[in-house]
Design an enzyme around this catalytic site. Structure first.
Site, short mmCIF file in Angstrom:
data_model
loop_
_atom_site.label_atom_id
_atom_site.label_comp_id
_atom_site.label_asym_id
_atom_site.label_seq_id
_atom_site.Cartn_x
_atom_site.Cartn_y
_atom_site.Cartn_z
N GLU A 260 0.84 -1.21 0.00
CA GLU A 260 0.00 0.00 0.00
C GLU A 260 0.87 1.25 0.00
OE1 GLU A 260 -2.92 -0.36 3.15
OE2 GLU A 260 -3.67 -2.24 2.32
N HIS A 283 -7.83 1.66 1.95
CA HIS A 283 -7.82 1.07 3.30
C HIS A 283 -8.63 1.92 4.29
CE1 HIS A 283 -5.26 -1.79 5.95
NE2 HIS A 283 -6.44 -1.59 6.51
P1 NAI Z 1 -11.25 -11.69 13.81
O1 NAI Z 1 -10.00 -12.20 14.41
O2 NAI Z 1 -12.40 -11.36 14.71
O3 NAI Z 1 -11.78 -12.74 12.70
C1 NAI Z 1 -10.94 -13.41 11.81
C2 NAI Z 1 -11.53 -14.78 11.60
O4 NAI Z 1 -10.84 -15.44 10.54
C3 NAI Z 1 -11.44 -15.69 12.81
O5 NAI Z 1 -12.70 -16.22 13.12
C4 NAI Z 1 -10.45 -16.78 12.37
O6 NAI Z 1 -10.71 -18.03 12.98
C5 NAI Z 1 -10.70 -16.81 10.88
N1 NAI Z 1 -9.63 -17.39 10.07
C6 NAI Z 1 -8.30 -17.34 10.27
N2 NAI Z 1 -7.66 -17.98 9.26
C7 NAI Z 1 -8.63 -18.43 8.42
C8 NAI Z 1 -8.59 -19.15 7.20
N3 NAI Z 1 -7.43 -19.52 6.64
N4 NAI Z 1 -9.76 -19.46 6.63
C9 NAI Z 1 -10.95 -19.11 7.20
N5 NAI Z 1 -11.03 -18.42 8.34
C10 NAI Z 1 -9.88 -18.09 8.94
O7 NAI Z 1 -10.84 -10.42 12.94
P2 NAI Z 1 -11.75 -9.19 12.49
O8 NAI Z 1 -11.72 -8.15 13.53
O9 NAI Z 1 -13.05 -9.71 12.03
O10 NAI Z 1 -10.90 -8.65 11.25
C11 NAI Z 1 -10.85 -9.39 10.03
C12 NAI Z 1 -9.83 -8.76 9.09
O11 NAI Z 1 -10.22 -7.43 8.77
C13 NAI Z 1 -8.42 -8.67 9.66
O12 NAI Z 1 -7.50 -9.02 8.65
C14 NAI Z 1 -8.27 -7.19 9.99
O13 NAI Z 1 -6.92 -6.80 9.94
C15 NAI Z 1 -9.09 -6.58 8.87
N6 NAI Z 1 -9.56 -5.21 9.11
C16 NAI Z 1 -9.59 -4.34 8.05
C17 NAI Z 1 -10.05 -3.06 8.22
C18 NAI Z 1 -10.09 -2.12 7.07
O14 NAI Z 1 -10.04 -0.92 7.28
N7 NAI Z 1 -10.22 -2.59 5.87
C19 NAI Z 1 -10.48 -2.56 9.53
C20 NAI Z 1 -10.50 -3.58 10.56
C21 NAI Z 1 -10.02 -4.85 10.35
#
Ligand code: NAI
Length: 399
Positions: A260, A283
């Site tokens: 990015e 982002h």
């Molecule tokens: P979280 O930790 O609550 O959920 C992630 C889920 O993915 C978990 O349930 C985990 O078990 C699952 N997971 C891990 N590896 C996996 C795989 N290979 N296949 C299927 N499931 C898998 O995280 P949250 O808070 O929901 O965030 C999700 C993503 O969003 C993160 O990468 C975070 O960095 C990103 N994010 C992006 C933002 C943006 O501005 N675009 C803002 C906030 C978060």
């Protein structure tokens, strides 16, 4: 009363929480400061609040023995040396959930726009063309949304999508309780093969690197939509580019990219730029006024819970002791090396001063133990001085 120093224009909701809790000594800085100015600004601060641009390294943490607790008013915490903070008995808090809804709303909005081919239609009208057609334009109602990663954000997306009449399926590496009528999919492949829209909400890192690649894209339904607002490394961009060019994938929205730009003047380097029916955003999935306000409140509440009660639940680097109602006249927060005899030493020192422990909660994490002790009797400066000077003690505070 603790001195609180806040950097990087933290939302005023944080100050509201601090003042409501009786903390008036609050110094705010509108931006991140260069190292020397930061060093000066940190002097005498018990509580420090930063966002992503302030680097708190081991040296800065060690140079500020008054520092009791750090709040990262954001999601990420890699701008702080977490191990150094732990070694000095300083818990670090962040706001992992405050922008969940903002990301979820954006994803649902993008699903609607992409299924209607709005990005390319919008572009055409701006160019002076009036291509009035229903070809390739669909409602989201009744379509299947496949959520990969059913954590905080993924499950919230599912809830919103169901409200709009979508069928929701999800795939996660952990067993997850389905919300609403969402159904777990037995495998990633099955999910990809069944979904009209696939949205990714997995963490970054090795295990999810190019989870979406040439092979997995090929399994997706012809004409499906892909949305990635998780981490840029999860999608092989060249493979997605090829799938969009061939028309196998009808549209995509990307908020995150493998590399990015570092500043607003640096352009995004991506083959997806200029493609019709591709939404590219910088982002900003989690960036709304509401999420900033929520972050201000969420982190400030955690800091106040630590200052008032020693609660460390939700800390990213520290043994977690949840809020305990006060049970004595004073509460000793004792951070010690996690070695045999540490608790014995604390108990004897307290007993030698005629004090009685009426409640106690211990947690350990790696090299550090943290015990919250409620005391009957007066804990004066002499007792604290003795506790602080004991070789097992990392830090000791009384509230
Ligand atoms: P979280 O930790 O609550 O959920 C992630 C889920 O993915 C978990 O349930 C985990 O078990 C699952 N997971 C891990 N590896 C996996 C795989 N290979 N296949 C299927 N499931 C898998 O995280 P949250 O808070 O929901 O965030 C999700 C993503 O969003 C993160 O990468 C975070 O960095 C990103 N994010 C992006 C933002 C943006 O501005 N675009 C803002 C906030 C978060």
């Amino acid at each position: 009363m603790a001195r609180i120093v806040l950097f990087e224009n933290i939302h005023p909701s944080a100050r509201e929480v601090f003042t409501a809790a009786g903390y008036e000594d609050i110094i705010t800085h509108a931006s991140a400061l260069p190292t020397e100015a930061l060093r000066d600004a940190l002097r005498g601060a018990q509580v420090v609040g930063i966002r992503s641009r302030t680097q708190l390294d081991a040296e800065l943490i060690a140079a500020n023995p008054d520092l009791q607790v750090i709040g990262c008013f954001c999601i990420g915490t890699n701008q702080v040396d977490l191990d150094a903070a732990l070694a000095h008995g300083v818990p670090v808090f962040n706001a992992p959930f405050s922008n969940t809804r903002s990301v979820a709303e954006m994803v649902l909005g993008e699903a609607i726009l992409l299924l209607r081919r709005i990005p390319e239609k919008n572009f055409r009208v701006h160019q002076g063309f009036w291509d009035k057609t229903a070809d390739g334009a669909f409602e989201i109602r009744g379509k299947t949304l496949g959520i990969v990663g059913y954590g905080n954000i993924g499950s919230q997306v599912g809830t919103l999508a169901e409200m709009a009449g979508m069928n929701v399926i999800f795939h996660d590496v952990e067993a997850k309780l389905p919300r609403g009528n969402a159904k777990p999919s037995p495998s990633l492949k099955r999910l990809l093969a069944q979904s009209d829209v696939v949205t990714l909400h997995v963490p970054g890192g090795k295990s999810t690197r190019t989870l979406i690649n040439e092979q997995t894209l090929a399994v997706m339904k012809p004409g499906a939509i892909l949305i990635n607002a998780s981490r840029g490394t999860v999608v092989d961009i060249d493979a997605l580019h090829a799938a969009l060019q061939s028309g196998h994938i009808a549209g995509a929205a990307l908020d995150v990219f493998p590399t990015e730009p570092k500043s607003k003047d640096e352009p995004l380097d991506s083959p997806l730029r200029g493609m019709p029916n591709v939404i590219l955003t910088p982002h900003i999935g989690g960036s709304t006024q509401e999420s900033q306000e929520n972050i201000g409140r969420e982190v400030a509440e955690k800091l106040v819970a630590y200052l008032k009660a020693g609660a460390t639940k939700g800390s990213v680097n520290f043994p977690e002791v949840s809020y305990q109602p006060p049970a004595g006249n004073a509460r000793i927060l004792h951070v010690h090396r996690n070695v045999p005899g540490a608790m014995g030493a604390l108990s004897s020192l307290v007993a030698e001063h005629g004090l009685n422990i009426v409640a106690q909660h211990l947690q350990t994490r790696g090299p550090i133990g943290y015990v919250v002790s409620d005391i009957e009797g007066k804990v004066d400066d002499a007792v604290i001085a003795v506790l602080r000077s004991h070789p097992v003690t990392v830090r000791c505070d009384v509230i």
